[in-house]
Design an enzyme around this catalytic site. Structure first.
Site, PDB file in Angstrom:
ATOM      1  N   GLN A 513       0.836  -1.200   0.000  1.00  0.00           N
ATOM      2  CA  GLN A 513       0.000   0.000   0.000  1.00  0.00           C
ATOM      3  C   GLN A 513       0.869   1.248   0.000  1.00  0.00           C
ATOM      4  OE1 GLN A 513      -3.573   0.483   2.761  1.00  0.00           O
ATOM      5  NE2 GLN A 513      -2.120   1.836   3.766  1.00  0.00           N
ATOM      6  N   GLY A 514       0.614   2.180  -0.900  1.00  0.00           N
ATOM      7  CA  GLY A 514       1.384   3.409  -0.992  1.00  0.00           C
ATOM      8  C   GLY A 514       0.554   4.614  -0.601  1.00  0.00           C
ATOM      9  N   TYR A 515       0.411   4.831   0.689  1.00  0.00           N
ATOM     10  CA  TYR A 515      -0.331   5.993   1.174  1.00  0.00           C
ATOM     11  C   TYR A 515       0.617   7.018   1.787  1.00  0.00           C
ATOM     12  CZ  TYR A 515      -4.931   3.689   0.652  1.00  0.00           C
ATOM     13  OH  TYR A 515      -6.062   3.092   0.159  1.00  0.00           O
ATOM     14  N   SER A 516       1.315   6.628   2.858  1.00  0.00           N
ATOM     15  CA  SER A 516       2.114   7.586   3.616  1.00  0.00           C
ATOM     16  C   SER A 516       3.292   8.127   2.817  1.00  0.00           C
ATOM     17  CB  SER A 516       2.639   6.938   4.900  1.00  0.00           C
ATOM     18  OG  SER A 516       1.584   6.599   5.762  1.00  0.00           O
ATOM     19  N   GLU A 633     -13.481  -1.296   6.734  1.00  0.00           N
ATOM     20  CA  GLU A 633     -12.417  -1.994   7.425  1.00  0.00           C
ATOM     21  C   GLU A 633     -12.204  -1.484   8.845  1.00  0.00           C
ATOM     22  OE1 GLU A 633     -10.451  -4.654   5.919  1.00  0.00           O
ATOM     23  OE2 GLU A 633     -12.366  -4.480   4.875  1.00  0.00           O
ATOM     24  N   SER A 757      -2.864   7.863  13.263  1.00  0.00           N
ATOM     25  CA  SER A 757      -2.378   7.848  14.641  1.00  0.00           C
ATOM     26  C   SER A 757      -3.528   8.082  15.615  1.00  0.00           C
ATOM     27  CB  SER A 757      -1.302   8.915  14.846  1.00  0.00           C
ATOM     28  OG  SER A 757      -1.884  10.204  14.876  1.00  0.00           O
ATOM     29  N   ASN A 758      -3.294   7.687  16.866  1.00  0.00           N
ATOM     30  CA  ASN A 758      -4.352   7.846  17.861  1.00  0.00           C
ATOM     31  C   ASN A 758      -4.714   9.304  18.086  1.00  0.00           C
ATOM     32  OD1 ASN A 758      -4.326   5.110  18.047  1.00  0.00           O
ATOM     33  ND2 ASN A 758      -3.729   5.008  20.200  1.00  0.00           N
ATOM     34  N   GLU A 759      -3.755  10.203  17.874  1.00  0.00           N
ATOM     35  CA  GLU A 759      -4.063  11.620  17.989  1.00  0.00           C
ATOM     36  C   GLU A 759      -5.031  12.058  16.894  1.00  0.00           C
ATOM     37  OE1 GLU A 759      -0.943  10.595  20.471  1.00  0.00           O
ATOM     38  OE2 GLU A 759      -1.018  10.288  18.309  1.00  0.00           O
TER      39      GLU A 759
END
Length: 779
Positions: A513-516, A633, A757-759
């Site tokens: 997967q190429g997201y970040s 998902e 992230s959780n933030e």
């Protein structure tokens, strides 16, 4: 309740209407320093509404409802901060009397008076601090002529000691449990009141030497003990709902106040630090309600007494702790107004303090929970009972639990035993035998429809599938191909589907997967990798990073920027693109992670030509394509199985080190077990919504936050408990028991970052669930 029926809806509306007519905070302030800390007229109005008889069968003049309705009333009264002793009298006293009423005219008469609101009764049963069961009762009922006399210990922590019209007293008569009715004006009765912080009162009542008429003995025998014990436990359960209501009230008040309080030219609720604190308050409220509802479900539907008590202890511990946590945070977020009596928020904390201390505080509840867990031998759950079905049976049509057993049996028979609980993320070369076994069985793609070569499982069975794979310790297969396959079925062209899906099933092509990107992680909409149109191709330039399993992948599905138009949202102009990594200009460089493994990579694109036919959906609409898949998902980010596996490792180390002999660790361990248990309870609520055909909203994000942070708390304890071995990379072996300490600890650092992230998850919840302002002052 998560879902309520028509009767419960009417009951909830009735309580809310009552609270609108009789606002509780002003009533609390008016009566809190009086001898009788509640309004008898209001109490009678509650009786006229039928609330005091909600637990009483119709044959005895009640409404014939049950624990769910009592919990609903208590929850709403908690939200309204009503001072009336609903749980102490309408639940605990009534529940003690109902089982005994059919055999006693005196009990029936008392029950009728309590139901009507004319008599306020209190149950007097506890004789010393910390003695929160009936085992050590010393008060005696002695025969004296035609009547009775009470001798011995006083009763402690009696609710409404100065306000009750009388006391239903638990004592022993000739060694047998007995209940007696003692009027508050009975000669010889001595009451010592202790005012509680919320303005109510508990007291010590001495019955020593009190003489009673013959009819004062309500009942005796083993049925009395069972009735009183049941009444105490039901009061604990219903009070958990009242505590949840108090916590929710504190949160709602805080959200409203901070949203209108202006500082530095904008609402203080727009400050991210405050938003995250309120999201955490909301998250604890959600967990507390989930735990309480799980306990209610076990109370009403589970025959196993051990399960009922464990669930109840878990719920009461969570509810009490949550009411205090949220109440304290609410006062702080109110600033100076939080310590002013003119605001209601202090009433929330005070009510939480009183209720959480009554009937066993969170520390006691956790201790009892872990004692029951150890005594019952249920610290670790065993495997499912094996079930084998014929190959031609469609497992997608099996009942869920039968499907679970069938799946567990097949996994145990077919998964390579030497590869259980692998310590590294598996590439295809590591796990190709298992991948091919799943493929040949037709069980590789649980979410794909059968027509595409998948299992066609419901959302619920997909979760069961993931749980059983994890529970047995199967390595996670390279599954990005399954993800892109499902997405292509939703948005791809027939040509894309026909080419790629068979190659995923055969294992011919591995995906990543190429997201970040270096400057677009959680802020994914800021991605800069560009794709410029050149005839029938897109020319891709840029960089992706943190690409999981990139070194072993053949293809990548990526988000790329195809438009840089000014004045439009960053999400516009992003395209979803399939890229063959063997194309000239692609370079993959592994990134070594904390464990020394090359699980991740960064991928560079230098004028890489990609056919326009590899676009999924429409050009510039890739953000919607990606999000349509992520919505489905989202539930998988919150599965408890990761925490359960880490907890199983902690259990091994606890056994090896005999750590439960340490009282301090014992309570921390109990809290961790409850954290995982409550995660499961919350997860099951969302699973119930899936079974009902609902689409999950953004609130499911809190499962990811709680699950990943609980995972980290577990592994923190692993490192501390390992002591001198706490920095060892290999398994820690103590007393012949091997535990994966460092692998779990380092692995637990990652999930809180990935998948948003959780933030960022807290930001989502702050905006979409709590609807906190973005920064513009309200006019």
């Amino acid at each position: 309740m998560t879902t309520i029926d028509e009767t419960q809806t009417m009951l909830r509306d009735s309580v809310q209407a009552f609270l609108s007519r009789q606002p509780a905070p002003s009533r609390v302030r008016r009566i809190r320093d009086t001898e009788v800390p509640f309004d008898r007229a209001v109490w009678r109005e509650m009786g006229e509404a039928g609330w005091h008889g909600v637990l009483v069968p119709e044959a005895l003049g009640g409404f014939g409802l049950g624990a769910a309705e009592a919990a609903l009333i208590a929850s709403e009264l908690g939200r309204g901060l009503a001072p009336e002793p609903f749980v102490a009298s309408s639940v605990m006293v009534v529940q003690a009397l109902v089982p005994l009423a059919p055999q006693s005219a005196a009990v029936q008469a008392l029950l009728e008076a309590v139901m009507g609101g004319e008599t306020v009764a209190a149950l007097a049963w506890q004789e010393s601090a910390g003695a929160l069961d009936l085992e050590n009762t010393q008060l005696q009922v002695l025969k004296r002529g035609e009547g009775w006399q009470l001798q011995g210990a006083e009763k402690r922590f009696v609710p409404l000691a100065s306000a009750a019209d009388g006391f239903v007293v638990y004592a022993l008569e000739a060694g047998a449990p007995a209940l007696v009715w003692v009027r508050s004006d009975q000669a010889g009765l001595r009451v010592h009141n202790s005012r509680t912080v919320d303005g109510l009162n508990f007291g010590s009542v001495s019955f020593d030497g009190v003489s009673l008429p013959a009819e004062a003995l309500l009942a005796r025998g083993t049925a009395v003990r069972e009735a009183v014990a049941q009444a105490i436990e039901l009061a604990r359960l219903v009070s958990a709902f009242e505590l949840v209501g108090v916590a929710e009230s504190a949160l709602e008040t805080t959200v409203a106040y901070t949203s209108q309080r202006i500082q530095f030219g904008k609402p203080i609720a727009s400050f991210q630090a405050l938003q995250h604190r309120m999201v955490d308050m909301w998250m604890h409220c959600q967990l507390a309600r989930a735990s309480a509802e799980n306990a209610l479900l076990d109370w009403t539907h589970t025959a196993d007494a051990v399960t009922r008590i464990q669930s109840l202890r878990a719920a009461r511990a969570r509810a009490g702790a949550t009411a205090l946590l949220v109440g304290k945070a609410a006062i702080h977020l109110h600033g100076g107004m939080g310590i002013a009596d003119e605001t209601d928020i202090g009433l929330c904390l005070k009510r939480g303090l009183t209720l959480s201390a009554w009937l066993g505080n969170p520390l006691w509840q956790r201790g009892q929970f872990i004692n029951e867990l150890i005594k019952s031998g249920r610290v670790r759950q065993g495997d499912s009972t094996p079930v084998v079905v014929a190959d031609d049976v469609d497992v997608a049509e099996l009942p869920d639990e039968e499907f679970r057993r069938v799946l567990a049996t097949w996994i145990a028979a077919n998964y390579p035993p030497e590869k259980r609980f692998m310590k590294k993320r598996a590439f295809y070369s590591d796990i190709s035998d298992w991948y091919q076994s799943l493929s040949k069985k037709g069980w590789l793609a649980p979410a794909w429809p059968k027509s595409a070569g998948g299992m066609g499982l419901s959302a619920t069975k997909q979760v069961i599938y993931a749980e059983e794979i994890a529970r047995y310790g199967c390595a996670r297969i390279p599954d990005h191909g399954l993800a892109i396959g499902k997405l292509l079925l939703m948005h791809g062209t027939p040509e894309q589907i026909d080419y790629h899906l068979p190659r995923v099933l055969s294992g011919e092509i591995m995906w990543c997967q190429g997201y970040s990107e270096p400057n677009a992680g959680s802020d994914l909409a800021s991605l800069r990798t560009s794709a410029d149109r050149d005839g029938d191709d897109l020319i891709v330039n840029g960089q992706k990073i943190w690409t999981t399993l990139g070194p072993g992948a053949d293809w990548m599905f990526a988000l790329v920027r195809t438009s840089k138009a000014e004045g439009v949202a960053k999400q516009r102009g992003i395209t979803f693109l399939l890229i063959d990594l063997k194309t000239p200009g692609v370079k993959v460089r592994p990134i070594v992670n904390l464990k020394g493994e090359g699980e991740f990579s960064e991928v560079f694109f230098d004028n890489v030509r990609v056919p326009v036919s590899n676009v999924v959906g429409r050009i510039d609409d890739g953000w919607n394509v990606a999000n349509s898949f992520l919505r489905e998902e989202r539930i998988f980010f919150g599965t408890p199985r990761q925490c359960e596996y880490a907890l199983a490792q902690l259990d091994r180390l606890v056994e090896a080190t005999k750590a439960l002999e340490d009282g301090g660790f014992r309570d921390r361990y109990a809290q961790i077990v409850l954290d995982v248990r409550d995660l499961k309870a919350a997860f099951e609520i969302f699973m119930g919504r899936l079974r009902g055909g609902e689409e999950l909203g953004p609130e499911v994000s809190y499962l990811k936050i709680w699950g990943t942070e609980t995972y980290q708390r577990i592994t923190d304890e692993l490192v501390q408990l390992a002591g001198d071995y706490g920095g060892q990379m290999d398994d820690v072996v103590i007393d012949g028991i091997a535990t994966d300490v460092m692998g779990q600890y380092l692995d637990s650092r990652m999930p809180a970052i990935f998948g948003g992230s959780n933030e960022i998850q807290r930001n989502i919840l702050a905006k979409q669930i709590l609807e906190l302002p973005s920064g513009n002052p309200r006019r």
